[in-house]
Design a protein around this motif. Sequence first.
Motif, PDB file in Angstrom:
ATOM      1  N   LEU A  69     -41.101  27.178  25.519  1.00 10.91           N
ATOM      2  CA  LEU A  69     -41.180  26.668  26.877  1.00 10.91           C
ATOM      3  C   LEU A  69     -39.904  27.095  27.599  1.00 10.91           C
ATOM      4  O   LEU A  69     -38.817  27.033  27.014  1.00 10.91           O
ATOM      5  CB  LEU A  69     -41.320  25.147  26.856  1.00 10.91           C
ATOM      6  CG  LEU A  69     -42.594  24.655  26.153  1.00 10.91           C
ATOM      7  CD1 LEU A  69     -42.581  23.141  26.008  1.00 10.91           C
ATOM      8  CD2 LEU A  69     -43.844  25.110  26.911  1.00 10.91           C
ATOM      9  N   PRO A  70     -40.014  27.555  28.843  1.00 12.05           N
ATOM     10  CA  PRO A  70     -38.815  27.988  29.569  1.00 12.05           C
ATOM     11  C   PRO A  70     -37.772  26.879  29.596  1.00 12.05           C
ATOM     12  O   PRO A  70     -38.118  25.692  29.667  1.00 12.05           O
ATOM     13  CB  PRO A  70     -39.347  28.267  30.983  1.00 12.05           C
ATOM     14  CG  PRO A  70     -40.806  28.525  30.806  1.00 12.05           C
ATOM     15  CD  PRO A  70     -41.238  27.673  29.649  1.00 12.05           C
ATOM     16  N   GLY A  71     -36.507  27.263  29.558  1.00 17.36           N
ATOM     17  CA  GLY A  71     -35.437  26.273  29.575  1.00 17.36           C
ATOM     18  C   GLY A  71     -34.197  26.850  28.944  1.00 17.36           C
ATOM     19  O   GLY A  71     -34.012  28.062  28.905  1.00 17.36           O
ATOM     20  N   GLY A  72     -33.330  25.965  28.457  1.00 19.45           N
ATOM     21  CA  GLY A  72     -32.104  26.444  27.825  1.00 19.45           C
ATOM     22  C   GLY A  72     -31.136  25.306  27.621  1.00 19.45           C
ATOM     23  O   GLY A  72     -31.509  24.129  27.686  1.00 19.45           O
ATOM     24  N   LYS A  73     -29.889  25.684  27.380  1.00 16.81           N
ATOM     25  CA  LYS A  73     -28.872  24.686  27.043  1.00 16.81           C
ATOM     26  C   LYS A  73     -28.354  23.995  28.300  1.00 16.81           C
ATOM     27  O   LYS A  73     -28.183  24.635  29.339  1.00 16.81           O
ATOM     28  CB  LYS A  73     -27.719  25.360  26.310  1.00 16.81           C
ATOM     29  CG  LYS A  73     -28.154  26.002  24.993  1.00 16.81           C
ATOM     30  CD  LYS A  73     -27.000  26.783  24.354  1.00 16.81           C
ATOM     31  CE  LYS A  73     -27.518  27.639  23.220  1.00 16.81           C
ATOM     32  NZ  LYS A  73     -27.274  29.074  23.420  1.00 16.81           N
ATOM     33  N   VAL A  74     -28.080  22.714  28.150  1.00 15.88           N
ATOM     34  CA  VAL A  74     -27.474  21.952  29.237  1.00 15.88           C
ATOM     35  C   VAL A  74     -25.982  22.268  29.250  1.00 15.88           C
ATOM     36  O   VAL A  74     -25.316  22.219  28.215  1.00 15.88           O
ATOM     37  CB  VAL A  74     -27.713  20.438  29.031  1.00 15.88           C
ATOM     38  CG1 VAL A  74     -27.045  19.630  30.132  1.00 15.88           C
ATOM     39  CG2 VAL A  74     -29.214  20.140  28.961  1.00 15.88           C
ATOM     40  N   ASP A  75     -25.457  22.598  30.427  1.00 20.06           N
ATOM     41  CA  ASP A  75     -24.029  22.894  30.545  1.00 20.06           C
ATOM     42  C   ASP A  75     -23.220  21.604  30.534  1.00 20.06           C
ATOM     43  O   ASP A  75     -23.730  20.540  30.912  1.00 20.06           O
ATOM     44  CB  ASP A  75     -23.751  23.643  31.860  1.00 20.06           C
ATOM     45  CG  ASP A  75     -24.228  25.085  31.819  1.00 20.06           C
ATOM     46  OD1 ASP A  75     -24.447  25.609  30.706  1.00 20.06           O
ATOM     47  OD2 ASP A  75     -24.370  25.686  32.904  1.00 20.06           O
ATOM     48  N   PRO A  76     -21.935  21.681  30.127  1.00 16.04           N
ATOM     49  CA  PRO A  76     -21.084  20.481  30.161  1.00 16.04           C
ATOM     50  C   PRO A  76     -21.037  19.896  31.573  1.00 16.04           C
ATOM     51  O   PRO A  76     -20.887  20.630  32.551  1.00 16.04           O
ATOM     52  CB  PRO A  76     -19.699  21.016  29.754  1.00 16.04           C
ATOM     53  CG  PRO A  76     -19.962  22.292  29.022  1.00 16.04           C
ATOM     54  CD  PRO A  76     -21.221  22.866  29.620  1.00 16.04           C
TER      55      PRO A  76
END
Length: 129
Positions: A33-40
């Motif tokens: 599923l499209p997405g990725g890591k949450v930034d600080p």
Amino acid sequence: MELVVVGAAIIADGRLLSAQRAEPPHMAGGWELPGGKVDPGESDEDALVRECHEELAIKVRLRRRIGADWRLSDKAVLRIWTAEITEGDPRPLEHLALRWLAPHELYDVDWLPGDRPVIDTLAQEGLNI
Ligand SMILES: Nc1nc2c([nH]c(=O)n2[C@H]2C[C@H](O)[C@@H](COP(=O)(O)OP(=O)(O)OP(=O)(O)O)O2)c(=O)[nH]1
């Protein structure tokens, strides 16, 4: 600290958008599923809207959370929201391919292992936004 990955179950016309990873090599070709890591310092929701824009050139509105934390590894969890497109047509800017899956096609792609329980839940629910 735990790594949070966010993913969007983008649903339109009763179909789910799936995306084929281009990298890293051991994941390339797998579907996610499209997405990725949450930034600080970033909220999960802001991260997911940002990733959809960066990866697909669309604007999305998040609708509801699917499940709680889906464990990817001892260090990472996956958090999923359903989403609707409010602007644009998805383009695979960072993926090898995109595919819209009707309910009977949900298992036609080779999902990353961490996504399989999420897809099972979406399949049971029937792709409601
Ligand atoms: N986006 C996404 N990542 C997933 C899913 N399932 C799954 O195991 N992952 C894994 C793949 C990656 O190891 C990690 C997400 O990292 P990513 O590389 O997409 O994140 P990012 O866009 O922030 O990339 P970067 O900063 O590392 O370049 O989570 C999924 O459904 N969507």
